[in-house]
Design a protein around this motif. Structure first.
Motif, short mmCIF file in Angstrom:
data_model
loop_
_atom_site.label_atom_id
_atom_site.label_comp_id
_atom_site.label_asym_id
_atom_site.label_seq_id
_atom_site.Cartn_x
_atom_site.Cartn_y
_atom_site.Cartn_z
N ARG A 292 0.86 -1.20 0.00
CA ARG A 292 0.00 0.00 0.00
C ARG A 292 0.89 1.24 0.00
O ARG A 292 1.67 1.45 0.93
CB ARG A 292 -0.91 0.04 1.24
CG ARG A 292 -1.92 -1.10 1.31
CD ARG A 292 -2.86 -0.88 2.49
NE ARG A 292 -3.87 -1.91 2.61
CZ ARG A 292 -4.91 -1.84 3.42
NH1 ARG A 292 -5.07 -0.77 4.20
NH2 ARG A 292 -5.81 -2.81 3.47
N TYR A 293 0.76 2.02 -1.05
CA TYR A 293 1.55 3.25 -1.15
C TYR A 293 0.65 4.35 -1.70
O TYR A 293 -0.15 4.11 -2.62
CB TYR A 293 2.75 3.07 -2.07
CG TYR A 293 3.50 4.37 -2.34
CD1 TYR A 293 4.42 4.87 -1.42
CD2 TYR A 293 3.25 5.12 -3.49
CE1 TYR A 293 5.10 6.07 -1.65
CE2 TYR A 293 3.92 6.31 -3.73
CZ TYR A 293 4.84 6.78 -2.81
OH TYR A 293 5.49 7.96 -3.04
N TYR A 294 0.81 5.56 -1.14
CA TYR A 294 0.11 6.72 -1.70
C TYR A 294 0.90 7.98 -1.41
O TYR A 294 1.42 8.16 -0.30
CB TYR A 294 -1.31 6.89 -1.12
CG TYR A 294 -1.92 8.20 -1.59
CD1 TYR A 294 -2.39 8.32 -2.89
CD2 TYR A 294 -1.97 9.32 -0.75
CE1 TYR A 294 -2.91 9.53 -3.34
CE2 TYR A 294 -2.49 10.52 -1.21
CZ TYR A 294 -2.95 10.63 -2.51
OH TYR A 294 -3.44 11.82 -2.98
N ARG A 295 0.97 8.85 -2.40
CA ARG A 295 1.53 10.18 -2.20
C ARG A 295 0.88 11.14 -3.19
O ARG A 295 0.79 10.84 -4.38
CB ARG A 295 3.04 10.18 -2.41
CG ARG A 295 3.64 11.59 -2.36
CD ARG A 295 5.13 11.57 -2.20
NE ARG A 295 5.72 12.91 -2.34
CZ ARG A 295 6.96 13.21 -2.01
NH1 ARG A 295 7.77 12.26 -1.53
NH2 ARG A 295 7.43 14.44 -2.18
N ALA A 296 0.40 12.25 -2.67
CA ALA A 296 -0.03 13.34 -3.54
C ALA A 296 1.24 14.00 -4.07
O ALA A 296 1.99 14.61 -3.31
CB ALA A 296 -0.88 14.34 -2.77
N ALA A 297 1.48 13.87 -5.37
CA ALA A 297 2.75 14.29 -5.95
C ALA A 297 2.51 15.29 -7.08
O ALA A 297 2.40 14.90 -8.25
CB ALA A 297 3.52 13.08 -6.48
#
Length: 317
Positions: A292-297
């Motif tokens: 599980r990975y998330y980043r607002a980039a």
């Protein structure tokens, strides 16, 4: 045999100069963790649901869904221009099974696929030709778009077909999450841009270079808070991810296309590939997401996410 899943965002900016090295390293590490998951699954067949960005599909004929019996990369944004290893007999059988289920799907004997398909294959498998692949195009850019429940029906039909194969299958969904990159629309495009998105045609190296430069410049402005692009929406992204994590996929049936565009941007419709992939996975029973990975980039003009999933192992009574 049980299915496995890995859904990933894609971004041409991962392959272009100018993206901050720490971000490239962080996203690269997350993608490598997902690649480890894929290596452990050791798939004999890969099925990828992916969009297109007016590189293979155009308004001259724009199907909502299309299964490729043969496919080749267009080589955009540093991705491979090699043909994919498409097992034609399995791809054709998949299309027939989907049609028999009541979902209309086109077929292609010469599908062109862009970075939306090839980048995930290269990042997760090491090479776009590493494993046999069935590419499934899901229109996520060119209006009008159908309702999400039809996307879910497509994924369900594909999942039932895969259940009948005596193979280890990896399902990939490529796209999303919230983002509003400078992709042309039929409603606003003029001149040569309008001509291209209707009739297609190969780009010259100079045209492709100019397009890449424009994307780099747009990302630079967006990260600095300038320009016309719609902001990312991390809250919307997390809501979407919570639904796929919990398996409540029928909730997407109530999501309107207008809501998606308004809340998350014009290209957030790429989450359709995730909906289809998770719907295919869900045909085999409950699943659990692992990586599980998330980043607002903003530097990638994307809410960038990764999810892998396997079937839940249920204890015998």
């Amino acid at each position: 045999m049980p299915l496995a899943l890995c859904c990933v965002s894609h971004s041409p900016l991962l392959e272009l100069p100018g993206t901050p090295p720490d971000l490239v390293d962080e996203v690269g590490s997350a993608l490598e963790e997902a690649a480890d998951f894929v290596r452990d699954c050791d798939p004999e067949l890969v099925v990828i649901f992916s969009p297109d960005h007016y590189n293979g599909f155009f308004y001259r004929v724009m199907p909502p869904f299309c299964i490729g019996n043969a496919a080749r990369g267009v080589g955009d944004y540093g991705t491979s221009a090699d043909p994919l290893d498409v097992p034609r007999d399995l791809a054709d059988a998949c299309a027939r099974a989907v049609l028999e289920s009541g979902v209309d799907v086109a077929v292609s004997e010469s599908m062109d696929v862009d970075h939306g398909t090839v980048q995930p294959l290269q990042r997760l498998l090491g090479d776009s030709r590493a494993r046999p692949v069935i590419p499934i195009f899901v229109n996520s850019v060119a209006a009008p778009l159908g309702p999400l429940h039809r996307v879910r029906a497509l994924g369900t039909a594909v999942g039932h077909y895969l259940a009948g194969l005596d193979k280890r299958v990896l399902i990939i969904g490529s796209g999303g999450l919230s983002h509003d990159p400078p992709v042309p629309t039929l409603a606003t495009a003029t001149g040569g841009v309008r001509e291209r998105i209707i009739h297609g045609g190969s780009q010259t190296p100079e045209q492709r270079s100019a397009r890449q430069s424009a994307v780099i410049e747009a990302a630079r402005d967006f990260a600095a808070g300038r320009g016309p692009l719609r902001p990312l929406n991390p809250d919307w992204d997390r809501e979407f991810l919570a639904i796929v994590d919990s398996g409540r996929l029928d909730e997407f049936d109530g999501w309107s296309n207008t809501r998606i565009t308004t809340d998350a941007g014009s290209s957030a419709h790429e989450v359709r590939t995730w909906v289809a992939a998770f719907a295919a996975m869900a045909t085999q029973g409950p699943y659990e997401t692992t990586v599980r990975y998330y980043r607002a980039a903003p530097e990638l003009i994307a809410g960038f996410a990764i999810r892998s999933a396997q079937q839940t192992i249920q204890a015998r009574p």
